[in-house]
Design an enzyme around this catalytic site. Structure first.
Site, PDB file in Angstrom:
ATOM      1  N   CYS A  66       0.814  -1.223   0.000  1.00  9.58           N
ATOM      2  CA  CYS A  66       0.000   0.000   0.000  1.00  9.58           C
ATOM      3  C   CYS A  66       0.848   1.275   0.000  1.00  9.58           C
ATOM      4  CB  CYS A  66      -0.962  -0.007   1.177  1.00  9.58           C
ATOM      5  SG  CYS A  66      -1.977  -1.487   1.169  1.00  9.58           S
ATOM      6  N   HIS A  83      -3.371   6.751   2.470  1.00  7.37           N
ATOM      7  CA  HIS A  83      -3.806   5.450   1.964  1.00  7.37           C
ATOM      8  C   HIS A  83      -5.169   5.139   2.595  1.00  7.37           C
ATOM      9  CE1 HIS A  83      -4.276   1.343   1.093  1.00  7.37           C
ATOM     10  NE2 HIS A  83      -3.895   0.896   2.281  1.00  7.37           N
ATOM     11  N   ASN A 123     -10.341  -0.540   0.358  1.00  9.47           N
ATOM     12  CA  ASN A 123      -8.879  -0.465   0.352  1.00  9.47           C
ATOM     13  C   ASN A 123      -8.347  -1.065  -0.953  1.00  9.47           C
ATOM     14  OD1 ASN A 123      -6.132  -0.907   0.647  1.00  9.47           O
ATOM     15  ND2 ASN A 123      -6.268  -1.661   2.748  1.00  9.47           N
TER      16      ASN A 123
HETATM   17  N1  ACO Z   1     -17.998  -8.388  10.772  1.00  7.51           N
HETATM   18  C1  ACO Z   1     -18.405  -8.590  12.042  1.00  7.51           C
HETATM   19  N2  ACO Z   1     -17.555  -8.839  13.041  1.00  7.51           N
HETATM   20  C2  ACO Z   1     -16.249  -8.883  12.742  1.00  7.51           C
HETATM   21  C3  ACO Z   1     -15.754  -8.687  11.445  1.00  7.51           C
HETATM   22  C4  ACO Z   1     -16.684  -8.434  10.441  1.00  7.51           C
HETATM   23  N3  ACO Z   1     -16.333  -8.229   9.167  1.00  7.51           N
HETATM   24  N4  ACO Z   1     -14.405  -8.782  11.462  1.00  7.51           N
HETATM   25  C5  ACO Z   1     -14.050  -9.016  12.724  1.00  7.51           C
HETATM   26  N5  ACO Z   1     -15.165  -9.100  13.508  1.00  7.51           N
HETATM   27  C6  ACO Z   1     -15.259  -9.348  14.930  1.00  7.51           C
HETATM   28  C7  ACO Z   1     -14.039 -10.031  15.488  1.00  7.51           C
HETATM   29  O1  ACO Z   1     -14.145 -11.419  15.324  1.00  7.51           O
HETATM   30  C8  ACO Z   1     -14.072  -9.600  16.918  1.00  7.51           C
HETATM   31  O2  ACO Z   1     -14.980 -10.408  17.604  1.00  7.51           O
HETATM   32  P1  ACO Z   1     -14.665 -10.923  19.097  1.00  7.51           P
HETATM   33  O3  ACO Z   1     -14.592  -9.660  19.905  1.00  7.51           O
HETATM   34  O4  ACO Z   1     -15.827 -11.778  19.395  1.00  7.51           O
HETATM   35  O5  ACO Z   1     -13.367 -11.633  18.990  1.00  7.51           O
HETATM   36  C9  ACO Z   1     -14.660  -8.206  16.866  1.00  7.51           C
HETATM   37  O6  ACO Z   1     -15.320  -8.105  15.606  1.00  7.51           O
HETATM   38  C10 ACO Z   1     -13.635  -7.109  16.960  1.00  7.51           C
HETATM   39  O7  ACO Z   1     -12.603  -7.387  16.036  1.00  7.51           O
HETATM   40  P2  ACO Z   1     -11.326  -6.508  15.965  1.00  7.51           P
HETATM   41  O8  ACO Z   1     -10.335  -7.131  15.019  1.00  7.51           O
HETATM   42  O9  ACO Z   1     -10.878  -6.168  17.341  1.00  7.51           O
HETATM   43  O10 ACO Z   1     -11.943  -5.215  15.272  1.00  7.51           O
HETATM   44  P3  ACO Z   1     -11.289  -3.809  15.116  1.00  7.51           P
HETATM   45  O11 ACO Z   1     -12.131  -2.790  15.745  1.00  7.51           O
HETATM   46  O12 ACO Z   1      -9.822  -3.813  15.416  1.00  7.51           O
HETATM   47  O13 ACO Z   1     -11.429  -3.575  13.545  1.00  7.51           O
HETATM   48  C11 ACO Z   1     -10.158  -3.736  11.513  1.00  7.51           C
HETATM   49  C12 ACO Z   1     -10.822  -4.489  12.645  1.00  7.51           C
HETATM   50  C13 ACO Z   1     -11.219  -2.955  10.763  1.00  7.51           C
HETATM   51  C14 ACO Z   1      -9.498  -4.722  10.571  1.00  7.51           C
HETATM   52  C15 ACO Z   1      -9.126  -2.771  12.098  1.00  7.51           C
HETATM   53  O14 ACO Z   1      -8.293  -3.443  13.029  1.00  7.51           O
HETATM   54  C16 ACO Z   1      -8.247  -2.160  11.028  1.00  7.51           C
HETATM   55  O15 ACO Z   1      -8.678  -1.385  10.207  1.00  7.51           O
HETATM   56  N6  ACO Z   1      -6.933  -2.445  11.070  1.00  7.51           N
HETATM   57  C17 ACO Z   1      -5.991  -1.917  10.073  1.00  7.51           C
HETATM   58  C18 ACO Z   1      -6.184  -2.642   8.789  1.00  7.51           C
HETATM   59  C19 ACO Z   1      -5.389  -2.059   7.682  1.00  7.51           C
HETATM   60  O16 ACO Z   1      -5.099  -0.897   7.639  1.00  7.51           O
HETATM   61  N7  ACO Z   1      -5.061  -2.946   6.769  1.00  7.51           N
HETATM   62  C20 ACO Z   1      -4.539  -2.635   5.531  1.00  7.51           C
HETATM   63  C21 ACO Z   1      -3.155  -2.118   5.436  1.00  7.51           C
HETATM   64  S1  ACO Z   1      -2.910  -1.892   3.783  1.00  7.51           S
HETATM   65  C22 ACO Z   1      -2.038  -3.099   3.009  1.00  7.51           C
HETATM   66  O17 ACO Z   1      -0.819  -3.091   3.043  1.00  7.51           O
HETATM   67  C23 ACO Z   1      -2.768  -4.162   2.220  1.00  7.51           C
END
Ligand code: ACO
Length: 329
Positions: free
Chosen positions: A113, A255, A285
């Site tokens: 990214c 990004h 993304n």
């Molecule tokens: N729908 C419903 N529930 C979900 C989903 C979903 N799609 N995905 C995860 N959950 C659940 C999890 O299982 C968890 O449940 P639990 O509490 O029972 O275990 C709960 O939701 C919370 O999950 P978290 O992972 O703690 O959620 P968080 O608030 O951290 O959000 C996210 C997750 C959106 C992925 C966030 O951490 C994020 O944006 N991180 C950065 C990602 C990023 O920038 N990635 C790309 C980089 S770019 C590249 O190089 C490709």
């Protein structure tokens, strides 16, 4: 020809026509529109159904060339930032062929990214040295190829698209005001798309490993924390090199990974919401494409005006992160 500056003189973008909404995703995995939108800011995204990475990149490139009033034959260098090439040997030459940039040397650059920012900085060195005059920088990814469509923690995030800019040597001014790039391989396990091979015996005492790439694996919370800590730092370093401060930024284009990440970084930098460009709700993304896609949209909407100062920052797998400060033409 030494001592030249860099001007960015055109932009373009392309997305596939097929759209996947949050509601659609809730039919694929256990998730909801409310969860996805509140945690990421995303509402829908575009997915390629048959269009190749090279074709998407070529569409964005042609748009950028048109805005720059150049023809493909005038391009000297084409750099394609992608992590999802059609061909593991590289797809830049296919793009070169598709658009008819037959004079250009073309190669791929992989920095996930951060790819667009790294490519922009890379081509700028060739321009400043007087090696190449007209350069196409393309950021394109078709991440849908490598998503596990049964994994709700990643499949709601990633999408497909392409964006491009044309950079040109200028003997009168340098519009690339500052940049900074960083890498940290010790955190590689936070986000990857790893090759996995199985050992295969060819002859006695002679084995090779054959296999393929797995699907995207991500420790979301680690990536989130990394982005919020490192991106403000790298933007401040790029600003320092440009002899500017955050108040001089007209537009911040990060990004498009997560709206909450974008908001948190803008808040840390004390950049007001109205200066932050985001189109994550519509495109998700798109990895290396996300910054030029957002830039091009803002230019075509008339938000960005000539001489506006723009800070862009990419971050992602590697881990890699970087920022560039430039003025629009
Ligand atoms: N729908 C419903 N529930 C979900 C989903 C979903 N799609 N995905 C995860 N959950 C659940 C999890 O299982 C968890 O449940 P639990 O509490 O029972 O275990 C709960 O939701 C919370 O999950 P978290 O992972 O703690 O959620 P968080 O608030 O951290 O959000 C996210 C997750 C959106 C992925 C966030 O951490 C994020 O944006 N991180 C950065 C990602 C990023 O920038 N990635 C790309 C980089 S770019 C590249 O190089 C490709």
């Amino acid at each position: 020809m030494k001592g030249l500056g860099v001007a960015i003189i055109g932009s373009g973008s392309a997305v596939p026509t097929q759209i996947l909404t949050n509601q659609d995703l809730s039919r694929l995995v256990e998730t909801s529109d409310e969860w996805i939108e509140s945690r990421t800011g995303m509402k829908k995204r575009h997915l390629s159904t048959g269009e190749s990475l090279s074709q998407l990149a070529a569409r964005a490139a042609i748009e950028a060339l048109t805005m720059a009033s150049l023809v493909p034959m005038e391009i000297d260098l084409l750099v394609l930032a992608t992590s999802t090439p059609d061909d593991l040997f590289g797809s830049a030459c296919q793009v070169q062929q598709l658009i008819g940039a037959t004079r250009a040397v073309a190669f791929d650059l992989t920095a996930a990214c951060s790819g667009f920012v790294f490519a922009l900085v890379t081509v700028s060195q060739f321009i400043r040295q007087g090696v190449y005059k007209n350069v196409l920088v393309i950021g394109a990814d078709v991440l849908s190829r490598w998503v596990d469509w049964g994994d709700r923690t990643t499949c709601v995030l990633f999408a497909d698209g392409a964006g491009a800019v044309v950079c040109q040597a200028s003997s009168t001014e340098d519009r690339l005001l500052g940049f900074e790039m960083c890498s940290d391989g010790s955190q590689n396990g936070s986000l990857n798309l790893a090759y996995q091979g199985i050992s295969k015996n060819l002859l006695d005492n002679l084995t090779v490993t054959t296999g393929t790439y797995q699907t995207i694996s991500m420790k979301g919370k680690e990536v989130y924390r990394f982005a919020i800590e490192k991106v403000p730092e790298v933007i401040e370093k790029a600003l320092y090199r440009a002899n500017l401060n955050t108040a001089d930024i007209d537009w911040l284009i990060l990004h498009q990974a997560n709206q909450r990440i974008i908001d948190a970084i803008a808040e840390r930098l004390e950049i007001p919401r109205e200066k932050v460009i985001s189109n994550i709700a519509k495109y998700g993304n798109t990895s290396a494409a996300s910054i030029p896609l957002a830039l091009d949209e803002a230019v075509r909407q008339g938000k960005i005006s000539p001489r506006d100062t723009i800070a862009v920052s990419g971050f992602g797998a590697g881990l890699t992160w970087g920022a560039a400060i430039f003025q629009w033409f």
